[in-house]
Design a protein around this motif. Sequence first.
Motif, short mmCIF file in Angstrom:
data_model
loop_
_atom_site.label_atom_id
_atom_site.label_comp_id
_atom_site.label_asym_id
_atom_site.label_seq_id
_atom_site.Cartn_x
_atom_site.Cartn_y
_atom_site.Cartn_z
N LEU A 165 4.72 4.29 -2.93
CA LEU A 165 3.98 3.41 -2.03
C LEU A 165 3.11 2.43 -2.82
O LEU A 165 3.04 1.25 -2.50
CB LEU A 165 3.10 4.25 -1.08
CG LEU A 165 3.81 5.31 -0.24
CD1 LEU A 165 2.80 6.04 0.62
CD2 LEU A 165 4.90 4.67 0.61
N ALA A 166 2.47 2.93 -3.88
CA ALA A 166 1.63 2.08 -4.71
C ALA A 166 2.47 1.06 -5.48
O ALA A 166 2.10 -0.11 -5.59
CB ALA A 166 0.83 2.94 -5.70
N THR A 167 3.62 1.51 -5.99
CA THR A 167 4.50 0.60 -6.72
C THR A 167 5.01 -0.51 -5.81
O THR A 167 5.09 -1.68 -6.20
CB THR A 167 5.68 1.37 -7.32
OG1 THR A 167 5.19 2.39 -8.19
CG2 THR A 167 6.58 0.43 -8.14
N GLY A 170 3.47 -1.69 -3.29
CA GLY A 170 2.36 -2.62 -3.09
C GLY A 170 2.18 -3.57 -4.27
O GLY A 170 1.92 -4.77 -4.09
N ALA A 171 2.33 -3.05 -5.49
CA ALA A 171 2.21 -3.90 -6.68
C ALA A 171 3.34 -4.92 -6.76
O ALA A 171 3.13 -6.06 -7.21
CB ALA A 171 2.19 -3.03 -7.94
N ARG A 181 1.27 -1.01 -15.65
CA ARG A 181 1.05 0.43 -15.52
C ARG A 181 0.87 1.10 -16.88
O ARG A 181 0.02 1.97 -17.05
CB ARG A 181 2.17 1.08 -14.72
CG ARG A 181 3.49 1.27 -15.44
CD ARG A 181 4.56 1.83 -14.50
NE ARG A 181 4.19 3.17 -14.03
CZ ARG A 181 4.83 3.84 -13.08
NH1 ARG A 181 5.87 3.27 -12.48
NH2 ARG A 181 4.45 5.05 -12.72
N ASN A 198 -5.29 -5.46 -1.72
CA ASN A 198 -4.32 -4.38 -1.58
C ASN A 198 -3.48 -4.20 -2.84
O ASN A 198 -3.17 -3.08 -3.25
CB ASN A 198 -3.40 -4.63 -0.38
CG ASN A 198 -4.13 -4.44 0.94
OD1 ASN A 198 -5.09 -3.70 1.01
ND2 ASN A 198 -3.67 -5.12 1.97
N VAL A 199 -3.12 -5.32 -3.47
CA VAL A 199 -2.33 -5.27 -4.70
C VAL A 199 -3.16 -4.65 -5.82
O VAL A 199 -2.67 -3.83 -6.60
CB VAL A 199 -1.84 -6.68 -5.10
CG1 VAL A 199 -1.20 -6.65 -6.49
CG2 VAL A 199 -0.86 -7.21 -4.07
N SER A 209 -3.39 -0.96 -5.26
CA SER A 209 -2.10 -0.35 -5.57
C SER A 209 -1.93 -0.20 -7.08
O SER A 209 -1.46 0.84 -7.56
CB SER A 209 -0.96 -1.20 -5.00
OG SER A 209 -0.99 -1.21 -3.59
N CYS A 210 -2.33 -1.23 -7.83
CA CYS A 210 -2.21 -1.18 -9.29
C CYS A 210 -3.13 -0.10 -9.87
O CYS A 210 -2.75 0.60 -10.82
CB CYS A 210 -2.54 -2.54 -9.89
SG CYS A 210 -1.27 -3.80 -9.63
N TYR A 263 -4.15 2.71 -8.39
CA TYR A 263 -3.55 4.02 -8.13
C TYR A 263 -2.37 4.26 -9.06
O TYR A 263 -2.21 5.35 -9.63
CB TYR A 263 -3.09 4.12 -6.67
CG TYR A 263 -2.44 5.46 -6.35
CD1 TYR A 263 -3.21 6.53 -5.90
CD2 TYR A 263 -1.07 5.66 -6.53
CE1 TYR A 263 -2.63 7.78 -5.63
CE2 TYR A 263 -0.49 6.89 -6.26
CZ TYR A 263 -1.26 7.93 -5.82
OH TYR A 263 -0.67 9.16 -5.56
N MET A 264 -1.53 3.23 -9.22
CA MET A 264 -0.34 3.34 -10.06
C MET A 264 -0.73 3.65 -11.51
O MET A 264 -0.08 4.48 -12.17
CB MET A 264 0.45 2.03 -9.99
CG MET A 264 1.74 2.01 -10.78
SD MET A 264 2.60 0.43 -10.58
CE MET A 264 1.40 -0.70 -11.34
#
Length: 294
Positions: A22-24, A26-27, A40, A205-206, A209-210, A212-213
Amino acid sequence: MSKQTANLICLLVAAIWGGGFLATAGALEAFDPFSVLMIRFIGAAIVSWIVIKVKKLKVTKEALIKGSISGVLMYLAFAFQTFGLDLTNTGQNAFLTSVNVVLVPYISWFLFKRKPMGIQVFASFICLAGIACLSLSSDGFHFSFGDLLSLICAFFFACQIISLEFATKNCDSTVINTIQMSAAAIVSIPFALILEDFPTSIDTNVILSCLYMICIATWLAFQLQTLAQKYTDASSASLLLCTESLFANIFGYFLLHEEKTLTMVFGGLLIFISVILVESSDRIKPVLAKLKRT
């Protein structure tokens, strides 16, 4: 740490990776694939070195060599997976990448003359069948050049898992993870800078996401994997890590409300059975040996 605890940590890593899809995703809304890999690994390498400095750990020559080998293998696996995904469908890419669960026992056998347990081989094929049900139930199967690249990816993932088992024998797992992240980060830079362009604007959001990733799906996940492989064998680790496809489907169902077929549910059941087989392998082995003696 017991082998059972290490195996449970591998399952936790698989769950983190499953949620990391999900995080990827988003990125990828802002960055191209190889830029995502660079972000990452550079981010995870920075976090790793901070941990090294806080813990005041020493980086030995042995750890530098072993960690670098593991890091290069890890990046090659991700790179071939990215190339393959661009030329084939997502289901087949996920399925063929997961072939590493079958490759690991035989590569270990070839390199270290360590014959895999029969139950491990059986469980790996059960797991692979489950992954096939999860990945291919809607798209079918046809072999293309992208599929070949995905198989090469599976080979490098298998080699990376084996190299980690070898690397953690006499080295600190945190140091090994730091070196492998750093090596992957260095190798990732040319691909991203030469092949892709960076976006001019990035939304919140991006960025989340990054983060978290980087912190969870990369640094923490690989740190836990490196720690666990100090206490479990590569064959068991590869099988348990491949359950990420199961967790990805579970998260997709509950968080994204994706529809799941009966075939996919059956695939999840097969993967669950394979995990039970691996977890009970240490208990089954003495029983089988006793039966042979009688």
